[in-house]
Design an enzyme around this catalytic site. Structure first.
Site, mmCIF file in Angstrom:
data_model
loop_
_atom_site.group_PDB
_atom_site.id
_atom_site.type_symbol
_atom_site.label_atom_id
_atom_site.label_comp_id
_atom_site.label_asym_id
_atom_site.label_seq_id
_atom_site.Cartn_x
_atom_site.Cartn_y
_atom_site.Cartn_z
ATOM 1 N N CYS A 166 5.458 5.665 9.582
ATOM 2 C CA CYS A 166 4.876 6.306 10.761
ATOM 3 C C CYS A 166 6.005 6.713 11.717
ATOM 4 C CB CYS A 166 3.903 5.352 11.452
ATOM 5 S SG CYS A 166 4.714 3.936 12.247
ATOM 6 N N HIS A 217 5.025 -3.758 11.915
ATOM 7 C CA HIS A 217 4.929 -3.029 10.647
ATOM 8 C C HIS A 217 6.001 -3.569 9.703
ATOM 9 C CE1 HIS A 217 2.790 0.837 12.247
ATOM 10 N NE2 HIS A 217 2.240 -0.277 12.719
ATOM 11 N N CYS A 267 8.100 3.689 13.029
ATOM 12 C CA CYS A 267 9.017 3.149 12.018
ATOM 13 C C CYS A 267 10.139 4.129 11.705
ATOM 14 C CB CYS A 267 8.244 2.768 10.762
ATOM 15 S SG CYS A 267 7.132 1.367 11.053
ATOM 16 N N GLU A 307 8.282 -2.156 7.980
ATOM 17 C CA GLU A 307 9.611 -1.588 8.183
ATOM 18 C C GLU A 307 10.319 -2.235 9.369
ATOM 19 O OE1 GLU A 307 6.945 2.035 7.065
ATOM 20 O OE2 GLU A 307 6.704 0.060 7.986
#
Length: 142
Positions: free
Chosen positions: A76, A46, A79, A48
């Site tokens: 999420c 992801h 993260c 992040e």
């Protein structure tokens, strides 16, 4: 947030969900990344997480205290956990994610007693543009 949105557009251009993240320390960008789970064959890739990895490498340490993260979508749970473990001071996110977000929706990771560090959280900057990118991306695929 402008740089995070640019990263989200890069993600979109390569077929990834358009999410971008930037880490800033003392006013300087130290890392920028976009979603890349498909391209890297890595479900943890992801924006992040990739930005955190790059910032930690750039600073030569695992703790990113004093850093700010700017991201185009509410993080999420995975993260949010990474943000907490990295000790990021402030989190700015553009669009809320009632379905998968874990900051102000869902798990609300930073509110748990087990959360060892919770950053200051600010939302809504660039919300319309980030939301439009995501809506257009998914609309084109349906």
């Amino acid at each position: 947030m402008k740089i995070a949105l640019e990263q989200a557009r890069i993600a979109e251009s390569v077929g990834e969900v358009p999410i971008g993240a930037v880490l800033v320390k003392d006013g300087a960008v130290i890392a920028a990344a976009h979603n890349a789970p498909r391209g890297q064959s890595d479900p943890t890739a992801h924006a992040e997480v990739l930005a955190i990895r790059a910032a930690a490498k750039a600073l030569g340490r695992e703790r990113l205290d004093g850093c700010e993260m700017w991201v185009t979508l509410e993080p999420c749970a995975m993260c949010a956990g990474a943000i907490s473990h990295a000790r990021i001071a402030r989190l700015y996110y553009a669009a809320a994610d009632p379905k998968g977000g874990a900051i102000d929706h869902g798990a609300r990771v930073f509110e748990h007693q087990q959360c060892l560090h919770a950053p200051e959280v600010y939302s809504g900057m660039g919300e319309q543009e980030a939301g439009d990118l995501l809506r257009d991306f998914f609309k084109a695929r349906r």
